[in-house]
Design a protein around this motif. Sequence first.
Motif, short mmCIF file in Angstrom:
data_model
loop_
_atom_site.label_atom_id
_atom_site.label_comp_id
_atom_site.label_asym_id
_atom_site.label_seq_id
_atom_site.Cartn_x
_atom_site.Cartn_y
_atom_site.Cartn_z
N PRO A 17 -6.46 6.31 9.29
CA PRO A 17 -7.12 5.27 8.49
C PRO A 17 -7.35 5.70 7.04
O PRO A 17 -7.31 4.87 6.14
N SER A 18 -7.56 6.98 6.81
CA SER A 18 -7.76 7.47 5.45
C SER A 18 -6.51 7.26 4.61
O SER A 18 -6.60 6.92 3.42
N THR A 19 -5.36 7.46 5.21
CA THR A 19 -4.10 7.24 4.50
C THR A 19 -3.94 5.76 4.15
O THR A 19 -3.57 5.42 3.02
N ALA A 20 -4.24 4.90 5.10
CA ALA A 20 -4.14 3.46 4.85
C ALA A 20 -5.10 3.04 3.74
O ALA A 20 -4.75 2.23 2.87
N THR A 21 -6.29 3.60 3.74
CA THR A 21 -7.27 3.29 2.71
C THR A 21 -6.77 3.75 1.35
O THR A 21 -6.90 3.01 0.36
N SER A 22 -6.18 4.93 1.29
CA SER A 22 -5.64 5.44 0.03
C SER A 22 -4.55 4.53 -0.51
O SER A 22 -4.50 4.23 -1.70
N ILE A 23 -3.69 4.07 0.37
CA ILE A 23 -2.61 3.17 -0.03
C ILE A 23 -3.19 1.87 -0.60
O ILE A 23 -2.73 1.37 -1.63
N ASP A 24 -4.21 1.33 0.06
CA ASP A 24 -4.84 0.09 -0.41
C ASP A 24 -5.50 0.29 -1.77
O ASP A 24 -5.39 -0.57 -2.64
N VAL A 25 -6.19 1.40 -1.94
CA VAL A 25 -6.87 1.67 -3.21
C VAL A 25 -5.86 1.79 -4.34
O VAL A 25 -6.06 1.23 -5.42
N ILE A 26 -4.77 2.49 -4.10
CA ILE A 26 -3.73 2.64 -5.12
C ILE A 26 -3.13 1.28 -5.48
O ILE A 26 -2.96 0.96 -6.66
N ALA A 27 -2.84 0.47 -4.48
CA ALA A 27 -2.26 -0.85 -4.73
C ALA A 27 -3.20 -1.73 -5.54
O ALA A 27 -2.78 -2.40 -6.50
N ARG A 28 -4.48 -1.74 -5.17
CA ARG A 28 -5.46 -2.55 -5.92
C ARG A 28 -5.60 -2.06 -7.35
O ARG A 28 -5.73 -2.87 -8.28
N MET A 29 -5.58 -0.76 -7.53
CA MET A 29 -5.73 -0.18 -8.85
C MET A 29 -4.58 -0.60 -9.77
O MET A 29 -4.79 -0.96 -10.92
#
Length: 67
Positions: A17-29
């Motif tokens: 889940p941490s990896t998925a969260t990182s991907i989401d944060v990068i995309a939103r940024m």
Amino acid sequence: MDLDVEALKAKLAKLKPSTATSIDVIARMVERGPFNQLQLQRLKKRKLALKDQIKKIESELLPDIIA
């Protein structure tokens, strides 16, 4: 041995889940427009480190096959 396997599975369950969260944060940024390039690089490095940890754990969980 079973405790090691269970510990690895538990760690794996936390990392995915941490990896998925990182991907989401990068995309939103990136979507929002102007962003801090240094912060983005750090997030990407963190994501890659998480993926490396996941691959290492998954390889430890696979049984050795004698060819």
